[in-house]
Write a protein that holds these residues in place. Structure first.
Motif, PDB file in Angstrom:
ATOM      1  N   ARG A 243       0.832  -1.219   0.000  1.00  0.00           N
ATOM      2  CA  ARG A 243       0.000   0.000   0.000  1.00  0.00           C
ATOM      3  C   ARG A 243       0.859   1.259   0.000  1.00  0.00           C
ATOM      4  O   ARG A 243       0.358   2.368  -0.137  1.00  0.00           O
ATOM      5  CB  ARG A 243      -0.915   0.010   1.227  1.00  0.00           C
ATOM      6  CG  ARG A 243      -1.960  -1.093   1.204  1.00  0.00           C
ATOM      7  CD  ARG A 243      -2.544  -1.299   2.578  1.00  0.00           C
ATOM      8  NE  ARG A 243      -1.502  -1.576   3.553  1.00  0.00           N
ATOM      9  CZ  ARG A 243      -1.714  -1.818   4.832  1.00  0.00           C
ATOM     10  NH1 ARG A 243      -2.922  -1.810   5.324  1.00  0.00           N
ATOM     11  NH2 ARG A 243      -0.697  -2.069   5.651  1.00  0.00           N
ATOM     12  N   LEU A 244       2.186   1.095   0.225  1.00  0.00           N
ATOM     13  CA  LEU A 244       3.076   2.251   0.312  1.00  0.00           C
ATOM     14  C   LEU A 244       3.889   2.423  -0.965  1.00  0.00           C
ATOM     15  O   LEU A 244       4.275   1.439  -1.591  1.00  0.00           O
ATOM     16  CB  LEU A 244       4.057   2.074   1.476  1.00  0.00           C
ATOM     17  CG  LEU A 244       3.456   1.991   2.868  1.00  0.00           C
ATOM     18  CD1 LEU A 244       4.553   1.717   3.896  1.00  0.00           C
ATOM     19  CD2 LEU A 244       2.736   3.282   3.217  1.00  0.00           C
ATOM     20  N   THR A 245       4.148   3.685  -1.296  1.00  0.00           N
ATOM     21  CA  THR A 245       5.142   3.956  -2.334  1.00  0.00           C
ATOM     22  C   THR A 245       6.285   4.669  -1.629  1.00  0.00           C
ATOM     23  O   THR A 245       6.056   5.343  -0.615  1.00  0.00           O
ATOM     24  CB  THR A 245       4.600   4.879  -3.448  1.00  0.00           C
ATOM     25  OG1 THR A 245       4.174   6.101  -2.843  1.00  0.00           O
ATOM     26  CG2 THR A 245       3.443   4.218  -4.179  1.00  0.00           C
ATOM     27  N   MET A 246       7.491   4.502  -2.139  1.00  0.00           N
ATOM     28  CA  MET A 246       8.601   5.264  -1.572  1.00  0.00           C
ATOM     29  C   MET A 246       9.655   5.533  -2.629  1.00  0.00           C
ATOM     30  O   MET A 246       9.809   4.754  -3.572  1.00  0.00           O
ATOM     31  CB  MET A 246       9.197   4.577  -0.333  1.00  0.00           C
ATOM     32  CG  MET A 246       9.789   3.223  -0.531  1.00  0.00           C
ATOM     33  SD  MET A 246      10.424   2.529   1.048  1.00  0.00           S
ATOM     34  CE  MET A 246       8.929   1.881   1.800  1.00  0.00           C
ATOM     35  N   HIS A 247      10.369   6.619  -2.426  1.00  0.00           N
ATOM     36  CA  HIS A 247      11.482   6.959  -3.315  1.00  0.00           C
ATOM     37  C   HIS A 247      12.526   5.841  -3.216  1.00  0.00           C
ATOM     38  O   HIS A 247      12.764   5.323  -2.117  1.00  0.00           O
ATOM     39  CB  HIS A 247      12.066   8.311  -2.861  1.00  0.00           C
ATOM     40  CG  HIS A 247      13.049   8.880  -3.814  1.00  0.00           C
ATOM     41  ND1 HIS A 247      14.332   8.397  -3.919  1.00  0.00           N
ATOM     42  CD2 HIS A 247      12.939   9.875  -4.730  1.00  0.00           C
ATOM     43  CE1 HIS A 247      14.974   9.080  -4.851  1.00  0.00           C
ATOM     44  NE2 HIS A 247      14.146   9.992  -5.365  1.00  0.00           N
ATOM     45  N   PRO A 248      13.165   5.474  -4.327  1.00  0.00           N
ATOM     46  CA  PRO A 248      14.168   4.404  -4.278  1.00  0.00           C
ATOM     47  C   PRO A 248      15.263   4.650  -3.231  1.00  0.00           C
ATOM     48  O   PRO A 248      15.753   3.709  -2.597  1.00  0.00           O
ATOM     49  CB  PRO A 248      14.768   4.419  -5.688  1.00  0.00           C
ATOM     50  CG  PRO A 248      13.687   4.964  -6.555  1.00  0.00           C
ATOM     51  CD  PRO A 248      12.920   5.938  -5.709  1.00  0.00           C
ATOM     52  N   GLU A 249      15.616   5.932  -3.029  1.00  0.00           N
ATOM     53  CA  GLU A 249      16.679   6.198  -2.044  1.00  0.00           C
ATOM     54  C   GLU A 249      16.153   6.085  -0.608  1.00  0.00           C
ATOM     55  O   GLU A 249      16.910   5.789   0.313  1.00  0.00           O
ATOM     56  CB  GLU A 249      17.329   7.553  -2.315  1.00  0.00           C
ATOM     57  CG  GLU A 249      18.115   7.500  -3.627  1.00  0.00           C
ATOM     58  CD  GLU A 249      18.880   8.754  -3.953  1.00  0.00           C
ATOM     59  OE1 GLU A 249      18.832   9.726  -3.168  1.00  0.00           O
ATOM     60  OE2 GLU A 249      19.530   8.788  -5.030  1.00  0.00           O
ATOM     61  N   THR A 250      14.858   6.315  -0.424  1.00  0.00           N
ATOM     62  CA  THR A 250      14.258   6.080   0.891  1.00  0.00           C
ATOM     63  C   THR A 250      14.360   4.591   1.203  1.00  0.00           C
ATOM     64  O   THR A 250      14.702   4.184   2.330  1.00  0.00           O
ATOM     65  CB  THR A 250      12.773   6.503   0.897  1.00  0.00           C
ATOM     66  OG1 THR A 250      12.675   7.837   0.423  1.00  0.00           O
ATOM     67  CG2 THR A 250      12.153   6.379   2.271  1.00  0.00           C
ATOM     68  N   GLU A 251      14.083   3.793   0.179  1.00  0.00           N
ATOM     69  CA  GLU A 251      14.170   2.333   0.313  1.00  0.00           C
ATOM     70  C   GLU A 251      15.594   1.916   0.706  1.00  0.00           C
ATOM     71  O   GLU A 251      15.786   1.111   1.624  1.00  0.00           O
ATOM     72  CB  GLU A 251      13.779   1.725  -1.034  1.00  0.00           C
ATOM     73  CG  GLU A 251      13.491   0.258  -1.014  1.00  0.00           C
ATOM     74  CD  GLU A 251      13.018  -0.202  -2.392  1.00  0.00           C
ATOM     75  OE1 GLU A 251      11.827  -0.019  -2.699  1.00  0.00           O
ATOM     76  OE2 GLU A 251      13.834  -0.724  -3.162  1.00  0.00           O
ATOM     77  N   VAL A 252      16.563   2.501   0.038  1.00  0.00           N
ATOM     78  CA  VAL A 252      17.979   2.216   0.347  1.00  0.00           C
ATOM     79  C   VAL A 252      18.286   2.570   1.800  1.00  0.00           C
ATOM     80  O   VAL A 252      18.892   1.782   2.536  1.00  0.00           O
ATOM     81  CB  VAL A 252      18.913   3.048  -0.574  1.00  0.00           C
ATOM     82  CG1 VAL A 252      20.349   2.995  -0.070  1.00  0.00           C
ATOM     83  CG2 VAL A 252      18.828   2.571  -2.003  1.00  0.00           C
ATOM     84  N   LEU A 253      17.851   3.765   2.200  1.00  0.00           N
ATOM     85  CA  LEU A 253      18.178   4.237   3.553  1.00  0.00           C
ATOM     86  C   LEU A 253      17.527   3.356   4.620  1.00  0.00           C
ATOM     87  O   LEU A 253      18.138   3.060   5.647  1.00  0.00           O
ATOM     88  CB  LEU A 253      17.756   5.706   3.706  1.00  0.00           C
ATOM     89  CG  LEU A 253      18.608   6.673   2.869  1.00  0.00           C
ATOM     90  CD1 LEU A 253      17.953   8.042   2.775  1.00  0.00           C
ATOM     91  CD2 LEU A 253      20.023   6.806   3.434  1.00  0.00           C
TER      92      LEU A 253
END
Ligand code: TMP
Length: 208
Positions: free
Chosen positions: A58-68
């Motif tokens: 249900r969530l979207t996130m910026h690829p760099e948020t995912e990395v962090l």
């Protein structure tokens, strides 16, 4: 640092790591080793909460948020689980570690690898697994195996091209770190895969 060994398991979704993980833990225990089985993202109370966020469809996130988030969970995992276990002399077997960030976020999401290397350096310094078993399957086989198991998580629901880039990034790492990362052809029948894993472990750790 200690006599404990750190073994990580990698592969695209559907490569069959989880089945191998239980088998490896059992194999090592039979040889008198104290084994800590763990996973990433996760392995700690906080890390498992981060895992839930990372896998939530249900969530979207910026690829760099995912990395962090991946590296934040990893920092916690090293501090609370991996380093203490190795210091006790236990062996740690982790379902995924930093190679997954280079494969999924670097390959799949196409995040700049220098950013990943900087985070790797920050979070773990020169610390690396003693052995990484990379279970290789084609994207088609991986997708076939995951389709039948459970509802897809945020990664599993990605398109074929995402997994092709992820697998390619894993294969690049196998070439770059041939001493540490051992490729296991996981498209073969389970028993054959077990035998390949057993041979690798025997040669590296139990040969007199
Ligand atoms: P799992 O399905 O093997 O338990 O892992 C959960 C998902 O997390 C899997 O699809 C791969 C992904 N992942 C990353 O994208 N980057 C990472 O650094 C790690 C550890 C996992």
């Amino acid at each position: 640092m200690s006599q404990g060994k750190f073994i990580t398991l990698e592969g695209i979704d559907g490569a069959g790591k989880s089945t191998q993980l239980a088998w490896i833990a059992d194999f090592l225990q039979r040889r008198g080793v104290n084994v800590v089985v763990t996973r990433e993202p996760g392995g700690t109370q906080l890390g498992e909460k981060m895992r839930a966020l990372l896998l939530d469809t249900r969530l979207t996130m910026h690829p760099e948020t995912e990395v962090l988030l991946m590296f934040a969970a990893r920092r916690e995992h090293l501090d609370k689980v991996i380093f203490p276990a190795l210091a006790r002399g236990d062996w740690v077997v982790s379902d995924r570690f930093t190679d997954a960030s280079f494969a999924y976020q670097g390959g799949g999401r196409q995040v700049n690898s220098t950013k990943l290397e900087n985070l790797e350096q920050w979070v773990q310094g020169v610390f690396q697994p003693d052995l990484t078993l990379y279970f290789d399957v084609s994207v088609a086989l991986g997708q076939q195996r995951t389709a039948s198991i459970k509802p897809a998580d945020r990664f599993e629901q990605e398109q074929t091209e995402f997994f092709q880039r992820t697998r390619a990034a894993y294969l690049t790492r196998v070439e770059k770190y041939p001493e540490r990362i051992h490729l296991i052809d996981a498209s073969r029948p389970l028993q054959k895969v077990h035998e390949a894993v057993r041979d690798t472990l025997e040669i590296l750790f139990f040969q007199k």
